[in-house]
Design a protein around this motif. Structure first.
Motif, mmCIF file in Angstrom:
data_model
loop_
_atom_site.group_PDB
_atom_site.id
_atom_site.type_symbol
_atom_site.label_atom_id
_atom_site.label_comp_id
_atom_site.label_asym_id
_atom_site.label_seq_id
_atom_site.Cartn_x
_atom_site.Cartn_y
_atom_site.Cartn_z
ATOM 1 N N VAL A 133 -5.485 13.079 2.299
ATOM 2 C CA VAL A 133 -4.777 11.839 2.663
ATOM 3 C C VAL A 133 -5.109 10.728 1.664
ATOM 4 N N LEU A 134 -6.366 10.618 1.288
ATOM 5 C CA LEU A 134 -6.753 9.566 0.344
ATOM 6 C C LEU A 134 -6.034 9.768 -0.989
ATOM 7 N N ASP A 135 -5.955 11.020 -1.430
ATOM 8 C CA ASP A 135 -5.262 11.287 -2.700
ATOM 9 C C ASP A 135 -3.770 10.962 -2.587
ATOM 10 N N GLU A 136 -3.180 11.267 -1.446
ATOM 11 C CA GLU A 136 -1.766 10.919 -1.247
ATOM 12 C C GLU A 136 -1.565 9.402 -1.250
ATOM 13 N N LEU A 137 -2.459 8.700 -0.589
ATOM 14 C CA LEU A 137 -2.351 7.232 -0.561
ATOM 15 C C LEU A 137 -2.435 6.667 -1.976
ATOM 16 N N LEU A 138 -3.316 7.255 -2.805
ATOM 17 C CA LEU A 138 -3.510 6.744 -4.162
ATOM 18 C C LEU A 138 -2.295 7.001 -5.055
ATOM 19 N N GLU A 139 -1.511 8.010 -4.695
ATOM 20 C CA GLU A 139 -0.306 8.301 -5.504
ATOM 21 C C GLU A 139 0.686 7.146 -5.452
ATOM 22 N N ASN A 140 0.708 6.442 -4.329
ATOM 23 C CA ASN A 140 1.579 5.273 -4.209
ATOM 24 C C ASN A 140 0.812 4.032 -4.673
ATOM 25 N N HIS A 141 1.205 3.506 -5.799
ATOM 26 C CA HIS A 141 0.441 2.424 -6.418
ATOM 27 C C HIS A 141 0.348 1.176 -5.546
ATOM 28 N N GLU A 142 1.295 1.031 -4.639
ATOM 29 C CA GLU A 142 1.256 -0.139 -3.739
ATOM 30 C C GLU A 142 0.023 -0.116 -2.832
ATOM 31 N N ASN A 143 -0.506 1.065 -2.601
ATOM 32 C CA ASN A 143 -1.685 1.158 -1.728
ATOM 33 C C ASN A 143 -2.970 0.736 -2.421
ATOM 34 N N ARG A 144 -2.960 0.793 -3.723
ATOM 35 C CA ARG A 144 -4.195 0.476 -4.466
ATOM 36 C C ARG A 144 -4.540 -1.008 -4.291
ATOM 37 N N GLY A 145 -5.785 -1.255 -3.995
ATOM 38 C CA GLY A 145 -6.235 -2.642 -3.803
ATOM 39 C C GLY A 145 -5.619 -3.307 -2.589
ATOM 40 N N SER A 146 -5.161 -2.535 -1.611
ATOM 41 C CA SER A 146 -4.433 -3.141 -0.476
ATOM 42 C C SER A 146 -5.206 -3.111 0.851
ATOM 43 N N PHE A 147 -6.261 -2.315 0.941
ATOM 44 C CA PHE A 147 -6.969 -2.194 2.225
ATOM 45 C C PHE A 147 -8.089 -3.232 2.336
ATOM 46 N N ASP A 148 -8.218 -3.773 3.537
ATOM 47 C CA ASP A 148 -9.274 -4.765 3.784
ATOM 48 C C ASP A 148 -10.592 -4.108 4.162
ATOM 49 N N PHE A 149 -10.493 -2.947 4.815
ATOM 50 C CA PHE A 149 -11.698 -2.409 5.463
ATOM 51 C C PHE A 149 -11.576 -0.898 5.594
ATOM 52 N N ALA A 150 -12.709 -0.207 5.460
ATOM 53 C CA ALA A 150 -12.748 1.240 5.700
ATOM 54 C C ALA A 150 -14.014 1.583 6.473
ATOM 55 N N PHE A 151 -13.876 2.493 7.415
ATOM 56 C CA PHE A 151 -15.050 3.000 8.129
ATOM 57 C C PHE A 151 -15.111 4.500 7.897
ATOM 58 N N VAL A 152 -16.242 4.976 7.400
ATOM 59 C CA VAL A 152 -16.383 6.394 7.069
ATOM 60 C C VAL A 152 -17.453 7.001 7.964
ATOM 61 N N ASP A 153 -17.030 7.976 8.765
ATOM 62 C CA ASP A 153 -17.947 8.598 9.727
ATOM 63 C C ASP A 153 -17.522 10.065 9.884
ATOM 64 N N ALA A 154 -17.627 10.818 8.793
ATOM 65 C CA ALA A 154 -17.181 12.219 8.844
ATOM 66 C C ALA A 154 -18.176 13.090 8.089
ATOM 67 N N ASP A 155 -17.669 14.092 7.382
ATOM 68 C CA ASP A 155 -18.545 15.052 6.686
ATOM 69 C C ASP A 155 -19.337 14.383 5.556
ATOM 70 N N LYS A 156 -20.653 14.383 5.725
ATOM 71 C CA LYS A 156 -21.539 13.651 4.801
ATOM 72 C C LYS A 156 -21.433 14.184 3.375
ATOM 73 N N VAL A 157 -21.135 15.478 3.235
ATOM 74 C CA VAL A 157 -21.081 16.099 1.915
ATOM 75 C C VAL A 157 -20.012 15.444 1.030
ATOM 76 N N ASN A 158 -18.998 14.842 1.662
ATOM 77 C CA ASN A 158 -17.904 14.251 0.883
ATOM 78 C C ASN A 158 -17.983 12.729 0.735
#
Ligand code: SAM
Ligand code: CA
Length: 235
Positions: A133-158
């Motif tokens: 999903v992150l790679d797909e979001l990055l393909e659309n240049h409008e998404n770059r620099g557009s998010f205010d906040f991220a919370f990461v709580d998943a597989d630690k290896v990544n």
């Protein structure tokens, strides 16, 4: 992350169960919205209930969301939705959360509470491995620099791979919060005295913490709430 349900971490990282309960009873539970209490109670029946975000860490996340007036957010690792509902309750009516989890069943377990809270319209749940999903979001240049906040709580290896992608998606001044960055306190324990099921996460977390400390693209703060969160502000 499989068998943590039996791990005795109920006092969080603090010195005693009493102290942790004091923090929860004094500062956290009196302010916790009823729907979050309901979701917490519902999740308590799940065999992996320990995966839910700790309410004290949640309170800090809500404060950060308000402080930066976050509107467009992303969450990696939804489970039954404690942090998701907390975010949805905190951002404005027209705010949007891209919520990613490989498991839809656990999201659906909490969904009735999210609907009851009247915030489902803010959520775009995507069932998928998060990297895709992150790679797909990055393909659309409008998404770059557009998010205010991220919370990461998943597989630690990544976590480091998420970090490289989230860095590009985040606004300057935007915040990423990583959960479990003290990994049940094992980051400061010798490997031999660490429970077998916690060993892989311990190593990933130690490596990630070292990496974050050297990443000068971000201002960081390691906070010993819940199982440890690291707050990273994009410079
Ligand atoms: N933040 C949640 C809460 O407050 O209840 C807890 C999330 S739980 C610790 C981790 C979640 O990450 C699980 O629901 C799991 O299915 C999901 N997950 C693990 N690896 C993933 C991946 N590679 N991509 C997407 N989701 C993943
Ligand atoms: Ca967590």
């Amino acid at each position: 992350m499989a068998s943590l349900s039996n791990f005795d971490d109920s006092k969080g990282l603090l010195q005693s169960q009493e102290l942790y309960e004091y923090v929860l009873e004094t500062a956290v539970y009196p302010r916790e919205p009823e729907v979050l209490k309901e979701l917490r109670a519902l999740t308590a029946n799940h065999p992996k209930s320990l995966m839910a975000t700790a309410p004290d860490a949640g309170q800090q996340i809500a404060l950060l969301l308000k402080m930066i007036n976050a509107k467009k957010t992303i969450e990696i690792g939804v489970f039954t939705g404690y942090s998701l509902l907390l975010t949805a309750l905190t951002i404005p009516q027209d705010g949007k959360i891209t919520a990613i989890d490989m498991n839809k069943d656990t999201y659906e377990m909490g969904l009735p509470v999210i609907k009851k809270a009247g915030v489902e319209h803010k959520i775009n749940f995507i069932q998928s491995p998060a990297l895709t999903v992150l790679d797909e979001l990055l393909e659309n240049h409008e998404n770059r620099g557009s998010f205010d906040f991220a919370f990461v709580d998943a597989d630690k290896v990544n976590y480091q791979k998420y970090h490289e992608r989230l860095w590009q998606l985040l606004k300057v001044g935007g915040i990423i919060v990583y959960d479990n960055t003290l990994w049940f306190g094992t980051v400061a324990m010798p490997e031999e005295s660490t429970k077998e099921e916690l060993k892989p996460g311990r190593l990933h977390t130690i490596e990630f913490n070292r990496f974050l400390a050297a990443d000068n693209r971000f201002q960081i703060s390691q906070v010993p709430l819940g199982d440890g969160i690291t707050i990273c502000r994009r410079l």
